[in-house]
Design a protein around this motif. Structure first.
Motif, mmCIF file in Angstrom:
data_model
loop_
_atom_site.group_PDB
_atom_site.id
_atom_site.type_symbol
_atom_site.label_atom_id
_atom_site.label_comp_id
_atom_site.label_asym_id
_atom_site.label_seq_id
_atom_site.Cartn_x
_atom_site.Cartn_y
_atom_site.Cartn_z
ATOM 1 N N TYR A 46 11.657 -2.918 -4.223
ATOM 2 C CA TYR A 46 11.258 -3.214 -5.937
ATOM 3 C C TYR A 46 9.394 -2.494 -5.682
ATOM 4 O O TYR A 46 8.845 -2.071 -6.864
ATOM 5 N N ALA A 47 8.779 -2.008 -4.821
ATOM 6 C CA ALA A 47 7.598 -1.598 -4.600
ATOM 7 C C ALA A 47 8.396 -0.304 -4.396
ATOM 8 O O ALA A 47 7.376 1.021 -5.509
ATOM 9 N N GLN A 48 9.453 -0.205 -3.914
ATOM 10 C CA GLN A 48 10.218 2.125 -4.304
ATOM 11 C C GLN A 48 10.220 2.005 -5.693
ATOM 12 O O GLN A 48 9.680 3.516 -6.513
ATOM 13 N N ASP A 49 10.586 0.888 -6.405
ATOM 14 C CA ASP A 49 10.904 1.428 -7.462
ATOM 15 C C ASP A 49 9.935 1.522 -8.790
ATOM 16 O O ASP A 49 9.925 2.150 -9.327
ATOM 17 N N PHE A 50 8.684 0.564 -8.548
ATOM 18 C CA PHE A 50 7.393 0.751 -8.474
ATOM 19 C C PHE A 50 6.741 1.808 -9.431
ATOM 20 O O PHE A 50 6.129 3.131 -9.604
ATOM 21 N N ILE A 51 6.629 2.527 -8.020
ATOM 22 C CA ILE A 51 6.005 4.027 -7.237
ATOM 23 C C ILE A 51 6.770 5.010 -8.158
ATOM 24 O O ILE A 51 6.151 6.432 -8.799
ATOM 25 N N LYS A 52 8.470 4.851 -8.631
ATOM 26 C CA LYS A 52 9.379 5.528 -8.501
ATOM 27 C C LYS A 52 8.348 6.076 -9.828
ATOM 28 O O LYS A 52 8.416 7.336 -11.029
ATOM 29 N N ARG A 53 8.060 5.453 -11.154
ATOM 30 C CA ARG A 53 7.488 5.147 -12.070
ATOM 31 C C ARG A 53 6.381 5.225 -12.509
ATOM 32 O O ARG A 53 6.179 5.901 -13.471
ATOM 33 N N ILE A 54 5.258 5.518 -10.935
ATOM 34 C CA ILE A 54 3.727 5.883 -11.770
ATOM 35 C C ILE A 54 3.258 7.352 -10.733
ATOM 36 O O ILE A 54 2.681 7.775 -11.639
ATOM 37 N N TYR A 62 1.142 -0.920 -0.295
ATOM 38 C CA TYR A 62 -0.335 -0.453 -0.217
ATOM 39 C C TYR A 62 0.873 0.961 0.633
ATOM 40 O O TYR A 62 1.968 1.486 0.510
ATOM 41 N N ALA A 63 0.569 2.406 -0.767
ATOM 42 C CA ALA A 63 0.785 3.748 -0.862
ATOM 43 C C ALA A 63 0.307 4.905 -1.259
ATOM 44 O O ALA A 63 -1.410 4.266 -1.054
ATOM 45 N N THR A 64 0.764 5.587 -0.319
ATOM 46 C CA THR A 64 -0.556 7.010 -0.758
ATOM 47 C C THR A 64 -0.079 7.656 -1.274
ATOM 48 O O THR A 64 1.623 8.664 -1.309
ATOM 49 N N SER A 65 -0.730 8.849 -2.047
ATOM 50 C CA SER A 65 -0.333 10.017 -2.961
ATOM 51 C C SER A 65 -0.298 11.142 -2.486
ATOM 52 O O SER A 65 -1.204 10.958 -1.485
ATOM 53 N N GLU A 66 0.065 12.522 -2.767
ATOM 54 C CA GLU A 66 0.550 13.447 -2.106
ATOM 55 C C GLU A 66 -1.283 13.807 -2.065
ATOM 56 O O GLU A 66 -1.636 14.434 -0.752
ATOM 57 N N LYS A 67 -2.099 13.720 -2.771
ATOM 58 C CA LYS A 67 -3.528 14.072 -2.570
ATOM 59 C C LYS A 67 -4.870 12.974 -1.414
ATOM 60 O O LYS A 67 -5.290 12.779 -1.507
ATOM 61 N N GLY A 68 -3.588 11.840 -0.961
ATOM 62 C CA GLY A 68 -4.434 11.195 -0.043
ATOM 63 C C GLY A 68 -4.775 10.091 -0.333
ATOM 64 O O GLY A 68 -5.209 8.954 0.227
ATOM 65 N N ILE A 69 -4.485 9.654 -2.117
ATOM 66 C CA ILE A 69 -5.151 8.686 -2.947
ATOM 67 C C ILE A 69 -4.604 7.285 -2.269
ATOM 68 O O ILE A 69 -3.299 7.300 -2.743
ATOM 69 N N LYS A 70 -5.379 6.055 -1.677
ATOM 70 C CA LYS A 70 -4.620 4.876 -1.711
ATOM 71 C C LYS A 70 -4.661 4.096 -2.717
ATOM 72 O O LYS A 70 -5.293 4.063 -3.802
ATOM 73 N N ILE A 71 -2.771 3.584 -2.877
ATOM 74 C CA ILE A 71 -2.837 3.235 -3.858
ATOM 75 C C ILE A 71 -2.069 1.302 -3.499
ATOM 76 O O ILE A 71 -2.153 1.271 -2.413
ATOM 77 N N HIS A 72 -2.968 0.228 -3.732
ATOM 78 C CA HIS A 72 -2.496 -0.807 -3.730
ATOM 79 C C HIS A 72 -2.369 -1.876 -4.844
ATOM 80 O O HIS A 72 -2.613 -1.914 -5.638
ATOM 81 N N PHE A 73 -1.448 -2.646 -4.420
ATOM 82 C CA PHE A 73 -0.845 -3.363 -5.498
ATOM 83 C C PHE A 73 -0.055 -4.400 -4.881
ATOM 84 O O PHE A 73 0.660 -3.994 -4.028
ATOM 85 N N ASP A 74 0.443 -5.251 -5.187
ATOM 86 C CA ASP A 74 0.821 -6.288 -5.144
ATOM 87 C C ASP A 74 2.155 -6.679 -5.443
ATOM 88 O O ASP A 74 2.459 -6.131 -6.637
ATOM 89 N N VAL A 75 3.429 -7.250 -4.870
ATOM 90 C CA VAL A 75 4.681 -7.348 -5.333
ATOM 91 C C VAL A 75 5.077 -8.951 -5.003
ATOM 92 O O VAL A 75 4.876 -9.497 -4.178
ATOM 93 N N MET A 76 5.808 -9.474 -6.365
ATOM 94 C CA MET A 76 5.407 -11.355 -6.217
ATOM 95 C C MET A 76 7.394 -11.334 -6.782
ATOM 96 O O MET A 76 7.243 -11.177 -7.417
ATOM 97 N N LEU A 77 7.201 -12.314 -6.287
ATOM 98 C CA LEU A 77 9.076 -12.690 -5.810
ATOM 99 C C LEU A 77 9.057 -14.435 -5.889
ATOM 100 O O LEU A 77 8.148 -15.288 -5.778
ATOM 101 N N PRO A 78 9.994 -15.017 -6.359
ATOM 102 C CA PRO A 78 10.195 -16.197 -5.838
ATOM 103 C C PRO A 78 9.501 -16.450 -4.747
ATOM 104 O O PRO A 78 10.624 -15.758 -4.032
ATOM 105 N N ASP A 91 2.481 14.829 -7.617
ATOM 106 C CA ASP A 91 1.564 13.933 -6.727
ATOM 107 C C ASP A 91 2.819 12.824 -6.650
ATOM 108 O O ASP A 91 2.628 12.182 -7.013
ATOM 109 N N SER A 92 3.653 13.222 -5.445
ATOM 110 C CA SER A 92 4.784 12.288 -4.886
ATOM 111 C C SER A 92 3.859 11.100 -3.860
ATOM 112 O O SER A 92 2.693 11.527 -3.656
ATOM 113 N N ILE A 93 4.367 10.165 -3.534
ATOM 114 C CA ILE A 93 3.575 8.579 -3.317
ATOM 115 C C ILE A 93 4.519 8.004 -2.676
ATOM 116 O O ILE A 93 5.935 7.591 -2.812
ATOM 117 N N LYS A 94 3.691 7.717 -0.808
ATOM 118 C CA LYS A 94 4.698 7.739 -0.171
ATOM 119 C C LYS A 94 3.869 5.781 -0.106
ATOM 120 O O LYS A 94 2.850 6.386 -0.038
#
Length: 120
Positions: free
Chosen positions: A36-44, A9-25, A49-52
């Motif tokens: 990997y989650a931090q890298d994904f956040i940087k891409r989106i 889970y992450a939160t955008s600067e605007k307070g929007i909750k972002i949900h995604f799964d990280v799949m690993l072996p 609008d920063s994302i934490k």
């Protein structure tokens, strides 16, 4: 292929909750998943609008779908957007294009147009 699922889970600067799964072996770890989650956040994240990252926790193991297992084998992980994930995967070509000098000039001109300097 059996994989580990990290509920993220992450939160955008605007307070929007972002949900995604990280799949690993199997045998991955929370540190790798968080990275990997931090890298994904940087891409989106958009520049305005920063994302934490709020949390990235191991959830369960499961049998991966074909497209997920192919990505895990190829890249070592897979991100599965679940909720409120803007622009989940920008291509490298698109990212390079956005960083090109011509695009930068266009972007600066558009910003200048949006925010004209105050009259003298």
């Amino acid at each position: 292929m059996e994989i580990e699922v990290y509920d993220t889970y992450a939160t955008s600067e605007k307070g929007i909750k972002i949900h995604f799964d990280v799949m690993l072996p199997i045998g991955g770890n929370e540190g790798n998943a968080s990275s990997y989650a931090q890298d994904f956040i940087k891409r989106i994240a958009e520049s305005t609008d920063s994302i934490k990252l709020d949390s990235c926790k191991f959830c369960h193991t499961e049998e991966a779908k074909t497209n997920v297992s192919e990505k895990v084998v190829k890249d070592g992980y897979c991100i599965v957007p679940i909720e409120n994930c803007p622009n989940p995967y920008r291509s490298e070509e698109h990212t390079s294009e956005l960083q090109s000098q011509a695009y930068l000039v266009c972007r600066l001109l558009l910003e200048k147009k949006k925010h004209p300097p105050p009259p003298p």
